[in-house]
Each structure stands twice: as C-alpha cells, then as structure tokens.
Design an enzyme around this catalytic site. Structure first.
Site, PDB file in Angstrom:
ATOM      1  CD  GLU A 185      -2.922   1.351   0.457  1.00 41.23           C
ATOM      2  OE1 GLU A 185      -2.894   0.705  -0.610  1.00 41.23           O
ATOM      3  OE2 GLU A 185      -3.828   2.129   0.747  1.00 41.23           O
ATOM      4  CB  THR A 244      -3.860   7.644  -2.534  1.00 45.70           C
ATOM      5  OG1 THR A 244      -4.990   6.860  -2.869  1.00 45.70           O
ATOM      6  CG2 THR A 244      -3.791   7.787  -1.027  1.00 45.70           C
TER       7      THR A 244
END
Ligand code: HSE
Length: 310
Positions: free
Chosen positions: A129, A182
């Site tokens: 991630e 993101t």
C-alpha cells in the site's frame, strides 16, 4: 498439498467521513480476483494482469511488494506466480491498491498453511500500500483482510480493532470515472489542524464507534461528519456537495468521500434506502458528461474469500 488458489479480494471504503486513516469497512459486491500458484523457482512473478494496465515488475506492483515482504520473512524454498484479474479501477477511492496488496499475502498465507495471523498479513500488505500512497496506512487493508468495520488503533505496532455494525447497514457508492491519485489527494491536506475542528472530529469518531456497537442509527447519522479532510478534498470531486445533499434527502444516514476519492459513499438503514440513494446519485451524475458506476452493498463481514483451491 495445496498448490494453487483463486481468491476474491474485496473493495473497501476508508476514512468513513470522520475517521481519516483509521476507520474502514469492507464491500461485498465489488472486488478483484487473483490466482496464485506455487512455483519451483524462488521469488514472486506476476504472470498476468487483466482489467487495468499495471506494472508487471514485482517491485513496482503493490501485490508484488507485499508478497515479497511476506516471503522475505518466511523464506520458502519455492516461489509464487500471481495472476491479477482487476475489477477495481486504480485511483477510484475504493481500495484498489489495498485489494491487490492484501490479496496476494492472503493467498500466499493460505498456500503456506496459514503461518501468519491477520494482523501479520496486514503488516505485509501495508508495504504494498505504501508504494501506492507514499506512506504506510492500513485503513483499507484492515477491512479487506478482517472483513466488516475496522479501526486501526496504531500502525507501529499494528493494532486493528474489529467494530461490530448493524446487520442491515448498507452502503451506496458512486464512482465518477476520473482518477485521483491518493498520493496527490494527501499532498493537498494541511499539516496542522484547528483545535476546535479536532475536538469535533474525535467526538464524531468516538460516537460513530459507540453507535455501531449499540445499533443507534440516529447517532450514526449524527456522527458521519468530517470537518477536517472533506473541506479540502471535495474540491477535487465534481458535484460532491450536490450528491451529498441529494443522498441525504433520499434517506441516507450520511455521505462522504470514500478513501481519497473520487468515489463517494453513503450509509443507509436497509437495502431499500440504499437503492433510493443510488437513484438520487444517478440522477445527479446523469446530468453531467462524467461517466460513473454505482454500487449498492451490505457491509461484507467476511472479507477475503477463497473461491477455489487446487
Ligand atoms: N486514509 C487514506 C486517505 C485512504 O484518505 O488518504 C486512501 O488510501
């Protein structure tokens, strides 16, 4: 001995309005599929990616990076080959990178006979991630691996709490097909926040968690408010305010940005309300030239699912 596994790796909603980087929940109706096989060659190979254009190089693919973190720890004398059938669009705000990062470590753990617990898998998946978002956080990974509603109490050391939620809590998600990375939507956030806003925000997190425990829908409704992050990020999402107003008018308990956006989630009591919210969301975006998808899903309390083992 199990040599090959096919899994469903679910999409997730992170933040849940007030809980930036700590709260998240798991979806049931959308997710990726992955097939992972043992190979005699050591290491991790990504042999197939369908759905979206993503890197095959193991150290540039989130599923590869998390899988490497696991095998570097376990050190098996064989390797794994990963096929990714991507359904969740990267940059959609419903945990696309987390589904890949968590899916590979879940599947490898199954093939190894489950040497690791779910918290340990979350730690490996966070390495993947981090490649996508620029920092390690687990608010999408934890609900994908644990299922249901989760709160990440801390990342170092990692502590994930599983929060109960009412059985008839449904989510409606609209995904406007624009990409928000993101890493970019984190870059626009302020480093410091105002004390009054902080007080409102942590009161909302506490009361949302309490409301989930006692099935108090009015309190869920009153707690789904984000005074810290949403005011900055909503500027990146066309028609955000209108979607929110119309969703709440249609019966949603609350509505906010899903993860780092552009997807927008709402929570509703019961499937019928969630479907009415879907109609309201559809009406807003159908008047624009933005393509979009809409999903209605109960909270998926199971998380990752093994679909086939050979
Ligand atoms: N909590 C994260 C964020 C979720 O909002 O940036 C997306 O990875």
């Amino acid at each position: 001995m199990t040599d090959k596994i096919k899994i469903f790796s679910p999409a997730t909603v992170a933040n849940v309005s007030c809980g930036f980087d700590v709260l998240g929940f798991c979806l049931g109706t959308i997710g990726d599929e992955m097939v992972i096989k043992k190979t005699s060659n050591k290491g991790i190979t990504i042999s197939k990616i369908e759905g979206y254009d993503l890197p095959y190089a193991t150290n540039k693919n989130v599923a590869g990076v998390s899988a490497l973190a696991l095998i570097n720890d376990y050190n098996p004398d064989f390797g794994f080959e990963i096929e990714i059938y991507k359904q969740i669009k990267p940059g959609s705000g419903i945990g696309s990178s987390s589904a890949s990062a968590a899916g590979s470590v879940y599947a490898i753990n199954e093939l190894l006979g489950r040497p690791y617990n779910t918290t340990e898998l979350t730690n490996f998946a966070m390495k993947g991630e981090a490649l996508a978002s620029g920092c390690e956080h687990a608010d999408n990974i934890a609900p994908a691996l644990f299922g249901g509603f989760t709160l990440v109490k801390s990342c170092t050391p990692l502590k994930v709490l599983q929060i109960p939620c009412p059985a008839d809590l449904y989510t409606t998600i609209v995904h406007p097909k624009i990409e928000i990375k993101t890493i970019e939507s984190r870059a626009i956030l302020p480093e410091k926040i105002n004390l009054k806003q902080a007080v409102t925000q942590w009161a909302n997190v506490g009361s949302l968690v309490h409301a989930m425990h006692v099935n108090d829908y009015d309190l869920i409704k009153a707690s789904l408010e984000d005074v810290v992050i949403e005011p900055h990020r909503k500027k990146l999402i066309p028609n955000f305010d209108l979607i929110k107003t119309e969703s709440i008018k249609a019966g949603a308990l609350g509505c906010g940005i899903s993860g780092s956006g552009p997807s927008i989630f709402s929570l509703s009591k019961g499937k019928q309300n969630a479907q009415a919210v879907a109609k309201a969301m559809q009406l807003v975006y159908s008047k624009t030239n933005i393509e979009f998808d809409i999903y209605v899903s109960p909270i998926n309390t199971e998380g990752m699912k093994t679909m086939r083992i050979d």
